[in-house]
Enzyme design. Structure first.
Site, PDB file in Angstrom:
ATOM      1  N   ALA A  11       0.864  -1.177   0.000  1.00 50.79           N
ATOM      2  CA  ALA A  11       0.000   0.000   0.000  1.00 50.79           C
ATOM      3  C   ALA A  11       0.900   1.227   0.000  1.00 50.79           C
ATOM      4  O   ALA A  11       2.104   1.132   0.275  1.00 50.79           O
ATOM      5  CB  ALA A  11      -0.874  -0.029   1.246  1.00 50.79           C
ATOM      6  N   GLY A  50       0.632  -4.970   0.982  1.00 53.01           N
ATOM      7  CA  GLY A  50      -0.567  -5.036   0.141  1.00 53.01           C
ATOM      8  C   GLY A  50      -0.330  -5.758  -1.178  1.00 53.01           C
ATOM      9  O   GLY A  50      -1.277  -6.304  -1.762  1.00 53.01           O
ATOM     10  N   GLU A  71      -0.671  -9.303  -0.336  1.00 53.61           N
ATOM     11  CA  GLU A  71      -2.090  -9.520  -0.023  1.00 53.61           C
ATOM     12  C   GLU A  71      -2.917  -9.630  -1.306  1.00 53.61           C
ATOM     13  O   GLU A  71      -3.846 -10.433  -1.388  1.00 53.61           O
ATOM     14  CB  GLU A  71      -2.588  -8.397   0.894  1.00 53.61           C
ATOM     15  CG  GLU A  71      -1.914  -8.499   2.272  1.00 53.61           C
ATOM     16  CD  GLU A  71      -2.157  -7.309   3.166  1.00 53.61           C
ATOM     17  OE1 GLU A  71      -1.825  -6.173   2.755  1.00 53.61           O
ATOM     18  OE2 GLU A  71      -2.694  -7.506   4.276  1.00 53.61           O
ATOM     19  N   GLU A  93       4.827  -5.061   7.360  1.00 53.84           N
ATOM     20  CA  GLU A  93       4.074  -3.989   8.038  1.00 53.84           C
ATOM     21  C   GLU A  93       4.530  -3.711   9.460  1.00 53.84           C
ATOM     22  O   GLU A  93       4.540  -2.559   9.900  1.00 53.84           O
ATOM     23  CB  GLU A  93       2.569  -4.306   8.026  1.00 53.84           C
ATOM     24  CG  GLU A  93       1.896  -4.062   6.682  1.00 53.84           C
ATOM     25  CD  GLU A  93       1.901  -5.269   5.764  1.00 53.84           C
ATOM     26  OE1 GLU A  93       2.718  -6.189   5.965  1.00 53.84           O
ATOM     27  OE2 GLU A  93       1.083  -5.277   4.827  1.00 53.84           O
TER      28      GLU A  93
HETATM   29  N1  CAA Z   1       4.570   3.157  -0.765  1.00 54.79           N
HETATM   30  C1  CAA Z   1       4.965   4.319  -1.308  1.00 54.79           C
HETATM   31  N2  CAA Z   1       6.081   4.449  -2.045  1.00 54.79           N
HETATM   32  C2  CAA Z   1       6.818   3.351  -2.226  1.00 54.79           C
HETATM   33  C3  CAA Z   1       6.479   2.109  -1.677  1.00 54.79           C
HETATM   34  C4  CAA Z   1       5.291   2.038  -0.921  1.00 54.79           C
HETATM   35  N3  CAA Z   1       4.853   0.883  -0.396  1.00 54.79           N
HETATM   36  N4  CAA Z   1       7.429   1.209  -2.011  1.00 54.79           N
HETATM   37  C5  CAA Z   1       8.337   1.871  -2.765  1.00 54.79           C
HETATM   38  N5  CAA Z   1       7.979   3.166  -2.883  1.00 54.79           N
HETATM   39  C6  CAA Z   1       8.678   4.213  -3.627  1.00 54.79           C
HETATM   40  C7  CAA Z   1       9.924   4.683  -2.881  1.00 54.79           C
HETATM   41  O1  CAA Z   1       9.580   5.637  -1.904  1.00 54.79           O
HETATM   42  C8  CAA Z   1      10.743   5.265  -4.012  1.00 54.79           C
HETATM   43  O2  CAA Z   1      10.197   6.529  -4.335  1.00 54.79           O
HETATM   44  P1  CAA Z   1      11.194   7.754  -4.765  1.00 54.79           P
HETATM   45  O3  CAA Z   1      11.835   7.258  -6.029  1.00 54.79           O
HETATM   46  O4  CAA Z   1      10.244   8.874  -4.973  1.00 54.79           O
HETATM   47  O5  CAA Z   1      12.145   7.916  -3.640  1.00 54.79           O
HETATM   48  C9  CAA Z   1      10.419   4.327  -5.178  1.00 54.79           C
HETATM   49  O6  CAA Z   1       9.189   3.684  -4.841  1.00 54.79           O
HETATM   50  C10 CAA Z   1      11.477   3.262  -5.380  1.00 54.79           C
HETATM   51  O7  CAA Z   1      11.658   2.568  -4.158  1.00 54.79           O
HETATM   52  P2  CAA Z   1      13.086   2.405  -3.425  1.00 54.79           P
HETATM   53  O8  CAA Z   1      13.986   3.547  -3.797  1.00 54.79           O
HETATM   54  O9  CAA Z   1      12.831   2.190  -1.976  1.00 54.79           O
HETATM   55  O10 CAA Z   1      13.612   1.071  -4.137  1.00 54.79           O
HETATM   56  P3  CAA Z   1      14.654   0.028  -3.533  1.00 54.79           P
HETATM   57  O11 CAA Z   1      15.022  -0.862  -4.653  1.00 54.79           O
HETATM   58  O12 CAA Z   1      15.755   0.737  -2.808  1.00 54.79           O
HETATM   59  O13 CAA Z   1      13.850  -0.805  -2.430  1.00 54.79           O
HETATM   60  C11 CAA Z   1      11.943  -2.019  -1.575  1.00 54.79           C
HETATM   61  C12 CAA Z   1      12.791  -1.639  -2.823  1.00 54.79           C
HETATM   62  C13 CAA Z   1      12.764  -2.903  -0.651  1.00 54.79           C
HETATM   63  C14 CAA Z   1      10.726  -2.776  -2.098  1.00 54.79           C
HETATM   64  C15 CAA Z   1      11.520  -0.720  -0.839  1.00 54.79           C
HETATM   65  O14 CAA Z   1      10.972   0.195  -1.774  1.00 54.79           O
HETATM   66  C16 CAA Z   1      10.514  -0.945   0.234  1.00 54.79           C
HETATM   67  O15 CAA Z   1      10.834  -1.450   1.286  1.00 54.79           O
HETATM   68  N6  CAA Z   1       9.224  -0.531   0.002  1.00 54.79           N
HETATM   69  C17 CAA Z   1       8.208  -0.597   0.984  1.00 54.79           C
HETATM   70  C18 CAA Z   1       7.706  -2.025   1.203  1.00 54.79           C
HETATM   71  C19 CAA Z   1       6.672  -2.052   2.306  1.00 54.79           C
HETATM   72  O16 CAA Z   1       6.928  -1.759   3.438  1.00 54.79           O
HETATM   73  N7  CAA Z   1       5.418  -2.424   1.958  1.00 54.79           N
HETATM   74  C20 CAA Z   1       4.326  -2.461   2.880  1.00 54.79           C
HETATM   75  C21 CAA Z   1       3.546  -1.181   2.796  1.00 54.79           C
HETATM   76  S1  CAA Z   1       2.322  -1.074   4.048  1.00 54.79           S
HETATM   77  C22 CAA Z   1       1.030  -2.016   3.548  1.00 54.79           C
HETATM   78  O17 CAA Z   1       1.051  -2.591   2.473  1.00 54.79           O
HETATM   79  C23 CAA Z   1      -0.120  -2.080   4.495  1.00 54.79           C
HETATM   80  C24 CAA Z   1      -1.205  -3.053   4.137  1.00 54.79           C
HETATM   81  O18 CAA Z   1      -1.194  -4.181   4.484  1.00 54.79           O
HETATM   82  C25 CAA Z   1      -2.318  -2.613   3.400  1.00 54.79           C
END
Ligand code: CAA
Length: 275
Positions: free
Chosen positions: A82, A128, A131, A151
Site C-alpha cells: 500500500a 498489500g 495480499e 508492516e
Molecule cells: N509506498 C509508497 N512508495 C513506495 C512504496 C510504498 N509501499 N514502495 C516503494 N515506494 C517508492 C519509494 O519511496 C521510491 O520513491 P522515490 O523514487 O520517490 O524515492 C520508489 O518507490 C522506489 O523505491 P526504493 O527507492 O525504496 O527502491 P529500492 O530498490 O531501494 O527498495 C523495496 C525496494 C525494498 C521494495 C523498498 O521500496 C521498500 O521497502 N518498500 C516498501 C515495502 C513495504 O513496506 N510495503 C508495505 C507497505 S504497508 C502495507 O502494504 C499495508 C497493508 O497491508 C495494506
C-alpha cells in the site's frame, strides 16, 4: 466534412473500457492480463490504483471472452505494498479501519471473480502486494522475487487481508514467521512454504502457460470448483461437504457436464460452452 471520430466507431459487442492510468488491461487467447504500470513507485497501491483494480475486476467479470485472469507488474516489483505516504496520513481509529476495510473489499473483488486468477509475481510482492497475490487463486514467482509482510516494521499490521489469508493458505505457525519478522522471503522459500505454486525464470510466461492448462476446462466447472473451495474453507467440514454436494449437483445440470462426459465416452475432445 467527416467527423474526426467517425473511424473510431466500435462494434456494439465491444466492451467499453474505463480509462486506466495505473494499469493496462489486455485480453489474448481468452486470458486477461492486468499489468500494474507505475514502476517508478514500485506499483504501490495508492487509493486511485485500488479504485482502478476494483474497476478492472468488473471488466473481467463482464467480459465473456475471459477464461483466466493474470495479474503482474511492470519493472522490478509486482507491487511493493500500500502507499506508505497515504498510510502516514491515517490519523485515527475510524479512518484507519475504513482504509483497511476499503482495501480488503478490493481484494475480495479479486477473490470472488468467477474465473481463475493467477498472480505472476515478477519482483517484490510486499505488504498489500502480497495480499493482492493472496487474493488470487494461484501464484507464480520469478526467481529473484521477494515476498513478505513487512508492516510490523512500519508500526502497522497487514490490513488488506494478510493476517487472515496467509494463515489459511500455509497455516498459522508459518504465517506468524512472515508476519512477526516482516522478512523478505525469496521465491524458492515461498515455494517450499506453499505461498507460491511455481517458481520460474519468467513468471509471466509461466503464468500464461498455467492459464493455458486451466482454460481448456469447462468455465462453469471452474467457477463451481472455485466456489466450493472458497465457501468450504470457512465452515466446519460437514457443512463444507454439503456445499460440495450442492455444487456437484449444480454441475450435473450443465451442458458442459453432459458434453464433457459424453466426449470422454466417445473418445473425442469436449466442446465446452460454459453453461
Ligand atoms: N509506498 C509508497 N512508495 C513506495 C512504496 C510504498 N509501499 N514502495 C516503494 N515506494 C517508492 C519509494 O519511496 C521510491 O520513491 P522515490 O523514487 O520517490 O524515492 C520508489 O518507490 C522506489 O523505491 P526504493 O527507492 O525504496 O527502491 P529500492 O530498490 O531501494 O527498495 C523495496 C525496494 C525494498 C521494495 C523498498 O521500496 C521498500 O521497502 N518498500 C516498501 C515495502 C513495504 O513496506 N510495503 C508495505 C507497505 S504497508 C502495507 O502494504 C499495508 C497493508 O497491508 C495494506
Amino acid at each position: 466534412m467527416a467527423h474526426e471520430h467517425d473511424h473510431e466507431e466500435v462494434p456494439a459487442f465491444a466492451l467499453e473500457l474505463p480509462d486506466f492510468e495505473y494499469l493496462r488491461y489486455e485480453v489474448k487467447d481468452n486470458v486477461a492480463l492486468v499489468t500494474f504500470t507505475r514502476p517508478k513507485a514500485l506499483n504501490a497501491l495508492a487509493a486511485d490504483v485500488l479504485t482502478e483494480i476494483a474497476e478492472v475486476t468488473e471488466v473481467i467479470a463482464d467480459d465473456p471472452e475471459v477464461k483466466v485472469a493474470v495479474f503482474t507488474g511492470e519493472g522490478k516489483a509486482f507491487v511493493a505494498g500500500a502507499d506508505i505516504a497515504e498510510i502516514n496520513a491515517l490519523k485515527d481509529v475510524f479512518v484507519g479501519r475504513e482504509y483497511s476495510l476499503g482495501g480488503q473489499e478490493v481484494m475480495n473483488h479479486i477473490a470472488s471473480l468467477p474465473v481463475p486468477t493467477i498472480a505472476a509475481i515478477n519482483g517484490y510482492a510486499l505488504g498489500g502486494g502480497l495480499e493482492l497475490a493472496l487474493a488470487c487463486d494461484l501464484r507464480v514467482a520469478a526467481r529473484g522475487a521477494k515476498l513478505g509482510l513487512p508492516e510490523v516494521g512500519l508500526g502497522l499490521i497487514p490490513g488488506f487481508g494478510g493476517t487472515q489469508r496467509l494463515p489459511r493458505l500455509i497455516g498459522a505457525g508459518r504465517a506468524m514467521d512472515l508476519i512477526l519478522t516482516g522478512r523478505h522471503v525469496p521465491a524458492e522459500e515461498a515455494l517450499q512454504l506453499g505461498i507460491v505454486n511455481r517458481v520460474a525464470d519468467d513468471a509471466l510466461a509461466a503464468a500464461i502457460e498455467l492459464a493455458g492448462q486451466i482454460k481448456k476446462n469447462s468455465p462453469v466447472a471452474l467457477a463451481l470448483a472455485k466456489e466450493a473451495v472458497a465457501r468450504g474453507s470457512d465452515v466446519p467440514l460437514p457443512e463444507a461437504l454439503e456445499i460440495e454436494a450442492d455444487l456437484f449437483g449444480m454441475a450435473c445440470t450443465t451442458h458442459d457436464m453432459r458434453e464433457g462426459t459424453k466426449a470422454f465416452l466417445e473418445k473425442r475432445a469436449p466442446e465446452f460452452k460454459g453453461e
